[in-house]
Design an enzyme around this catalytic site. Structure first.
Site, PDB file in Angstrom:
ATOM      1  N   THR A   1       6.173  -5.718   5.728  1.00  0.00           N
ATOM      2  CA  THR A   1       6.267  -6.885   4.852  1.00  0.00           C
ATOM      3  C   THR A   1       7.571  -7.629   5.112  1.00  0.00           C
ATOM      4  O   THR A   1       7.615  -8.856   5.154  1.00  0.00           O
ATOM      5  CB  THR A   1       6.191  -6.441   3.379  1.00  0.00           C
ATOM      6  OG1 THR A   1       4.954  -5.771   3.164  1.00  0.00           O
ATOM      7  CG2 THR A   1       6.290  -7.627   2.446  1.00  0.00           C
TER       8      THR A   1
ATOM      9  N   GLY B   1       4.604  -1.191  11.149  1.00  0.00           N
ATOM     10  CA  GLY B   1       3.342  -1.877  11.411  1.00  0.00           C
ATOM     11  C   GLY B   1       3.466  -3.033  12.378  1.00  0.00           C
ATOM     12  O   GLY B   1       2.529  -3.321  13.146  1.00  0.00           O
TER      13      GLY B   1
ATOM     14  N   SER C   1       0.845  -1.189   0.000  1.00  0.00           N
ATOM     15  CA  SER C   1       0.000   0.000   0.000  1.00  0.00           C
ATOM     16  C   SER C   1       0.877   1.235   0.000  1.00  0.00           C
ATOM     17  O   SER C   1       2.070   1.181   0.293  1.00  0.00           O
ATOM     18  CB  SER C   1      -0.929   0.014   1.216  1.00  0.00           C
ATOM     19  OG  SER C   1      -0.178   0.133   2.410  1.00  0.00           O
ATOM     20  N   GLY C   2       0.249   2.364  -0.316  1.00  0.00           N
ATOM     21  CA  GLY C   2       0.931   3.643  -0.258  1.00  0.00           C
ATOM     22  C   GLY C   2       0.060   4.645   0.448  1.00  0.00           C
ATOM     23  O   GLY C   2      -1.140   4.434   0.632  1.00  0.00           O
TER      24      GLY C   2
ATOM     25  N   ASN D   1      17.974  -8.838   6.254  1.00  0.00           N
ATOM     26  CA  ASN D   1      16.564  -8.920   5.849  1.00  0.00           C
ATOM     27  C   ASN D   1      15.968 -10.235   6.334  1.00  0.00           C
ATOM     28  O   ASN D   1      16.487 -11.308   6.014  1.00  0.00           O
ATOM     29  CB  ASN D   1      16.443  -8.884   4.322  1.00  0.00           C
ATOM     30  CG  ASN D   1      16.491  -7.487   3.761  1.00  0.00           C
ATOM     31  OD1 ASN D   1      17.313  -6.679   4.175  1.00  0.00           O
ATOM     32  ND2 ASN D   1      15.632  -7.206   2.801  1.00  0.00           N
TER      33      ASN D   1
ATOM     34  N   ASP E   1      12.724   3.280   2.320  1.00  0.00           N
ATOM     35  CA  ASP E   1      11.804   3.432   3.452  1.00  0.00           C
ATOM     36  C   ASP E   1      12.438   3.041   4.781  1.00  0.00           C
ATOM     37  O   ASP E   1      12.145   3.630   5.819  1.00  0.00           O
ATOM     38  CB  ASP E   1      10.479   2.704   3.215  1.00  0.00           C
ATOM     39  CG  ASP E   1      10.631   1.253   2.788  1.00  0.00           C
ATOM     40  OD1 ASP E   1      11.748   0.699   2.865  1.00  0.00           O
ATOM     41  OD2 ASP E   1       9.620   0.673   2.341  1.00  0.00           O
ATOM     42  N   THR E   2      13.340   2.059   4.758  1.00  0.00           N
ATOM     43  CA  THR E   2      13.994   1.689   6.011  1.00  0.00           C
ATOM     44  C   THR E   2      14.940   2.779   6.482  1.00  0.00           C
ATOM     45  O   THR E   2      15.084   3.005   7.687  1.00  0.00           O
ATOM     46  CB  THR E   2      14.750   0.359   5.860  1.00  0.00           C
ATOM     47  OG1 THR E   2      13.881  -0.614   5.304  1.00  0.00           O
ATOM     48  CG2 THR E   2      15.251  -0.137   7.202  1.00  0.00           C
TER      49      THR E   2
END
Length: 487
Positions: free
Chosen positions: A266, A414, A25-26, A303, A243-244
């Site tokens: 995710t 999240g 999602s964005g 990861n 984003d990280t």
């Protein structure tokens, strides 16, 4: 384009827009700094995900961009004093341009074409040499492997990673922001510059790679057409566009030397922050990566497959039921499951692609001589405990490789809302967990923009930004039920 803090904004507060794009999602958010407290307002949320084409999995980038523009227009309508826009997204994927036009929708990193790219690249440059040069853990979808099998590369004149592609369409500026560029495998880990010799060796024209810029660079204002659509001639400022990288900015670490972080969505990105890259044989064998952070910091991390396992399992069950699942109720039921559950390798390659995740997990368990738990709560608990064990293994390995005595684990994103996962991580690491902020990526995006606009004066450091997060958000604490320790 200019870098640094400058005097833009002329005060100790203001409002900016954060465009935060994830793999599922964005969203567009308004970030405000008032009296030393940073806050967020969600303006627009929209779906994102893989789209099958005849030649493989792609992103629907054109639809994604339209969602972004619509969200920015709504942000201006709500907050006419917006000063700028910052963009972050997932890593490694890119769009190819020729004469300013996008040649095709960008490929999705989960497309299986990348396996052939691994063989092609490693035949020319063995992995141990690649690691010495770029410091990256082995992931089969890293950009250089994608380039190796992407035929349109030969037709393109520019390659732009997703946030850079969005910025180009907004402003016309063609650049590569350093934190995301560091995930391509084509940046020299020692000098944070393009490794053009490596690019040429594996058949990638160096002219494809745009100029590198740092977070906090002013790229310019929206094009006239987009100014008319959005409603204001907003400035676009680079942030930690991976984003990280943005999320780690907003980890409220009192002391990075004794803290581990997990940016959990995710994926679970598990690691520590370093001043210099650590490119040793032991780090390579442990599959730890050295990715660029804001202010030249290094995100030394591993990861781990994160909530992808749970979200794909829920999607399969919802398809089976023909109805939505109440996730909070299911998590409560999972937390109440008594006794041990079987663990599986959360990073098993067979779990990386979409499709029937419960059957895939059951197959991984059978191959290890275990049976899948009966009932959905027990199955979910097995997923949660397996992810937590993978997190714990990575935290322990980070401590060993760096020689650090870790005392706290921060979970942001999240996953910080998943109480059973946070508790299981505390139990399995033996360390206290501080969960939150949930919106770490958007907060980091906003704060780096704010610093570039002069919100914090001329000498603001990463620690200044983290202190603002700590003053604005109260994490939830989880103590290990096995007594706890330090590593």
């Amino acid at each position: 384009m200019t870098g640094g803090s400058g005097g833009h904004g002329g005060g100790r507060g203001g409002a900016v827009a954060a465009v935060d794009l994830g793999a599922t999602s964005g969203r567009v958010m308004i970030g405000r700094l008032t009296d030393g407290i940073v806050s967020l307002e969600a303006v627009a949320r929209f779906p994102n995900g893989p789209v099958p084409h005849a030649d493989g999995l792609h992103w629907d980038f054109r639809a994604l961009f339209e969602h972004i523009v619509t969200g920015l227009a709504e942000a201006v309508a709500r907050e006419p004093q917006l000063a700028s826009i910052g963009i972050d997204s997932w890593a490694v994927d890119y769009g190819l341009l020729r004469d300013g036009e996008l040649l095709a929708e960008p490929f999705h990193y989960r497309d299986d074409r990348t396996e052939a790219g691994v063989d092609l690249v490693h035949a020319l440059e063995p992995f141990d040499e690649l690691y010495r040069r770029n410091g990256l853990q082995f992931l089969p979808f890293n950009t250089l492997y994608q380039f190796a099998v992407d035929a349109p590369v030969a037709e393109a004149d520019t390659a732009l990673l997703i946030p850079d592609l969005v910025a180009y369409l907004l402003t016309g500026a063609r650049v590569a922001e350093r934190t995301n560029a560091s995930t391509t495998g084509l940046v020299d880990v020692a000098h944070a510059s393009w490794d053009t010799a490596l690019a040429e060796r594996i058949g990638i024209p160096p002219t494809l790679l745009p100029d590198l810029v740092s977070p906090g660079t002013h790229l310019g204002r929206l094009t006239p057409e987009l100014t008319a659509r959005v409603g204001a001639p907003l400035d676009v400022v680079t942030v930690g566009s991976h984003d990280t990288a943005s999320a780690v900015v907003a980890v409220p670490m009192a002391d990075p030397a004794t803290s581990a972080y997990i940016s959990c969505g995710t994926w679970g990105l598990v690691g520590v922050e370093l001043e210099q890259p650590l490119v040793t044989d032991a780090a390579r064998e442990a599959n730890f990566t050295n990715e660029g952070g804001v202010d030249g910091r290094v995100r030394f991390l591993h990861n781990v497959t994160g909530l992808w396992l749970l979200s794909e399992t829920l999607r399969a069950w919802e398809d089976e039921d023909g109805a939505a699942i109440d996730l909070p109720a299911l998590l409560d039921a999972a937390a109440g499951v008594d006794g041990p559950v079987p663990l599986f390798d959360a990073n098993d390659p067979s779990l990386s692609a979409p499709g029937d995740m419960p059957a895939r997990i059951a197959a991984v368990l059978r191959s290890a001589g275990a049976q899948a738990p009966v009932g959905r709560p027990a199955f979910v608990r097995a997923i949660i405990e397996s992810i937590a064990q993978a997190f714990a293994d990575a935290v322990h390995t980070a401590a060993r490789l760096t020689g650090r005595r870790l005392e706290t684990v921060h979970i942001v994103g999240g996953g910080s809302l998943n109480r059973p996962l946070c508790q299981a991580t505390a139990d399995r690491t033996g360390l206290p967990v501080l969960a939150g902020p949930v919106e770490a990526t958007a907060l980091g995006n906003v704060l780096v923009q704010g610093r570039a606009l002069g919100w914090f004066g001329d000498d603001a450091t990463l620690e200044t930004l983290r202190a603002t997060v700590a003053a604005s958000v109260t994490p939830v604490g989880y103590e290990p039920r096995n007594g706890g320790t330090s590593l």
